[in-house]
Write a protein that holds these residues in place. Structure first.
Motif, mmCIF file in Angstrom:
data_model
loop_
_atom_site.group_PDB
_atom_site.id
_atom_site.type_symbol
_atom_site.label_atom_id
_atom_site.label_comp_id
_atom_site.label_asym_id
_atom_site.label_seq_id
_atom_site.Cartn_x
_atom_site.Cartn_y
_atom_site.Cartn_z
ATOM 1 N N GLN A 70 14.850 23.567 59.662
ATOM 2 C CA GLN A 70 14.077 23.862 58.464
ATOM 3 C C GLN A 70 13.985 25.367 58.239
ATOM 4 O OE1 GLN A 70 10.851 25.227 57.872
ATOM 5 N NE2 GLN A 70 10.564 25.759 59.999
ATOM 6 N N THR A 71 14.031 26.156 59.322
ATOM 7 C CA THR A 71 14.021 27.615 59.171
ATOM 8 C C THR A 71 15.281 28.079 58.456
ATOM 9 O OG1 THR A 71 12.664 27.897 61.134
ATOM 10 C CG2 THR A 71 13.957 29.798 60.452
ATOM 11 N N VAL A 72 16.426 27.523 58.840
ATOM 12 C CA VAL A 72 17.686 27.869 58.185
ATOM 13 C C VAL A 72 17.669 27.428 56.725
ATOM 14 C CG1 VAL A 72 20.170 27.418 58.160
ATOM 15 C CG2 VAL A 72 18.999 27.856 60.325
ATOM 16 N N ALA A 73 17.160 26.225 56.465
ATOM 17 C CA ALA A 73 17.101 25.726 55.082
ATOM 18 C C ALA A 73 16.192 26.610 54.224
ATOM 19 C CB ALA A 73 16.611 24.278 55.067
ATOM 20 N N ALA A 74 15.063 27.024 54.769
ATOM 21 C CA ALA A 74 14.149 27.891 54.012
ATOM 22 C C ALA A 74 14.798 29.245 53.743
ATOM 23 C CB ALA A 74 12.838 28.061 54.776
ATOM 24 N N ALA A 75 15.509 29.776 54.732
ATOM 25 C CA ALA A 75 16.190 31.059 54.543
ATOM 26 C C ALA A 75 17.273 30.939 53.476
ATOM 27 C CB ALA A 75 16.790 31.524 55.866
ATOM 28 N N ALA A 76 18.008 29.840 53.501
ATOM 29 C CA ALA A 76 19.066 29.640 52.506
ATOM 30 C C ALA A 76 18.494 29.645 51.092
ATOM 31 C CB ALA A 76 19.805 28.337 52.778
ATOM 32 N N LEU A 77 17.337 29.043 50.920
ATOM 33 C CA LEU A 77 16.719 29.022 49.589
ATOM 34 C C LEU A 77 16.290 30.418 49.140
ATOM 35 C CD1 LEU A 77 14.580 25.767 49.685
ATOM 36 C CD2 LEU A 77 16.613 26.229 48.293
ATOM 37 N N LYS A 78 15.975 31.286 50.069
ATOM 38 C CA LYS A 78 15.610 32.662 49.714
ATOM 39 C C LYS A 78 16.844 33.479 49.364
ATOM 40 C CE LYS A 78 11.508 32.593 52.541
ATOM 41 N NZ LYS A 78 10.906 32.960 53.811
ATOM 42 N N LEU A 79 17.933 33.235 50.084
ATOM 43 C CA LEU A 79 19.158 33.991 49.849
ATOM 44 C C LEU A 79 19.950 33.475 48.654
ATOM 45 C CD1 LEU A 79 20.306 34.407 53.541
ATOM 46 C CD2 LEU A 79 19.412 36.195 52.034
ATOM 47 N N LEU A 80 19.975 32.176 48.491
ATOM 48 C CA LEU A 80 20.717 31.528 47.414
ATOM 49 C C LEU A 80 19.774 30.563 46.694
ATOM 50 C CD1 LEU A 80 23.841 30.596 49.550
ATOM 51 C CD2 LEU A 80 23.692 32.473 47.914
ATOM 52 N N PRO A 81 18.894 31.098 45.844
ATOM 53 C CA PRO A 81 17.907 30.207 45.209
ATOM 54 C C PRO A 81 18.578 28.990 44.578
ATOM 55 C CG PRO A 81 17.452 32.485 44.665
ATOM 56 C CD PRO A 81 18.779 32.463 45.377
ATOM 57 N N GLY A 82 17.960 27.866 44.791
ATOM 58 C CA GLY A 82 18.493 26.616 44.270
ATOM 59 C C GLY A 82 17.417 25.567 44.286
ATOM 60 N N ASP A 83 17.821 24.352 44.161
ATOM 61 C CA ASP A 83 16.894 23.233 44.140
ATOM 62 C C ASP A 83 16.410 22.958 45.566
ATOM 63 O OD1 ASP A 83 15.591 20.795 43.965
ATOM 64 O OD2 ASP A 83 17.078 19.922 42.616
ATOM 65 N N PRO A 84 15.093 23.019 45.813
ATOM 66 C CA PRO A 84 14.584 22.744 47.158
ATOM 67 C C PRO A 84 14.979 21.362 47.684
ATOM 68 C CG PRO A 84 12.867 23.710 45.812
ATOM 69 C CD PRO A 84 14.036 23.423 44.905
ATOM 70 N N LEU A 85 15.224 20.426 46.790
ATOM 71 C CA LEU A 85 15.649 19.104 47.250
ATOM 72 C C LEU A 85 17.022 19.155 47.905
ATOM 73 C CD1 LEU A 85 14.336 16.747 44.444
ATOM 74 C CD2 LEU A 85 13.426 17.096 46.742
ATOM 75 N N ASP A 86 17.824 20.152 47.517
ATOM 76 C CA ASP A 86 19.122 20.314 48.176
ATOM 77 C C ASP A 86 18.936 20.641 49.648
ATOM 78 O OD1 ASP A 86 20.529 19.775 45.861
ATOM 79 O OD2 ASP A 86 20.800 21.898 45.344
ATOM 80 N N SER A 87 17.935 21.465 49.953
ATOM 81 C CA SER A 87 17.719 21.805 51.360
ATOM 82 C C SER A 87 17.246 20.588 52.147
ATOM 83 C CB SER A 87 16.736 22.970 51.511
ATOM 84 O OG SER A 87 15.454 22.604 51.065
ATOM 85 N N VAL A 88 16.495 19.713 51.507
ATOM 86 C CA VAL A 88 16.093 18.466 52.170
ATOM 87 C C VAL A 88 17.340 17.623 52.454
ATOM 88 C CG1 VAL A 88 14.800 16.313 51.925
ATOM 89 C CG2 VAL A 88 13.783 18.477 51.167
ATOM 90 N N ALA A 89 18.249 17.587 51.499
ATOM 91 C CA ALA A 89 19.503 16.849 51.699
ATOM 92 C C ALA A 89 20.307 17.444 52.848
ATOM 93 C CB ALA A 89 20.328 16.845 50.414
ATOM 94 N N TRP A 90 20.301 18.776 52.982
ATOM 95 C CA TRP A 90 21.010 19.417 54.094
ATOM 96 C C TRP A 90 20.410 18.970 55.427
ATOM 97 C CZ3 TRP A 90 20.123 24.926 51.796
ATOM 98 C CH2 TRP A 90 20.920 25.094 50.669
#
Length: 139
Positions: A70-90
């Motif tokens: 989840q730390t990596v997913a949260a960081a990815a959203l900061k670096l490459l803003p996108g749909d938070p649901l995508d990070s849940v899918a990851w």
């Protein structure tokens, strides 16, 4: 680990230790941590928290792996803003690999059994990042 990685681990460990102290200030694992000083490393603090919560090694390993993911997913959203649901899918897509990582970790009985003791390139990146004036993340 490289010095910047140890420093971040100590910072994160302090937060986990604070949580363990809040939950069970008199638990033997919490008092033992206090004896190590004010900055226990994250893995050691997680072990104490697991003892406080009475979880199994497997449950604690799953929690740690999930925390990493989840730390990596949260960081990815900061670096490459996108749909938070995508990070849940990851995170969901990573589950089989996470399960495998937990199984491998639980099978280790001695330091010689670790699949890798260090990640030289990751350590070099941490050293490089610490020298830069513009930081992306602390942890």
């Amino acid at each position: 680990p490289a010095a910047p990685q140890r420093e971040v681990s100590a910072t994160l460990g302090r937060g986990v230790h604070r949580l363990a102290r809040r939950l069970a200030p008199d638990h033997p694992a919490v008092t033992a941590l206090a004896g190590l000083g004010s900055r226990p490393l994250r893995p050691v603090a997680f072990g104490a928290l697991g003892a406080v919560m009475g979880v199994t090694a497997a449950e604690l390993a799953h929690a740690v792996v999930h925390d990493e993911l989840q730390t990596v997913a949260a960081a990815a959203l900061k670096l490459l803003p996108g749909d938070p649901l995508d990070s849940v899918a990851w995170l969901l897509a990573a589950r089989p690999d996470a399960e495998s990582a937990v199984e491998l970790a639980l099978a280790v009985r001695t330091p010689d059994g670790l699949p890798a003791r260090a990640a030289p390139l990751t350590e070099q990146w941490a050293l490089d990042h610490a020298r830069r004036e513009r930081r992306l993340f602390l942890a």
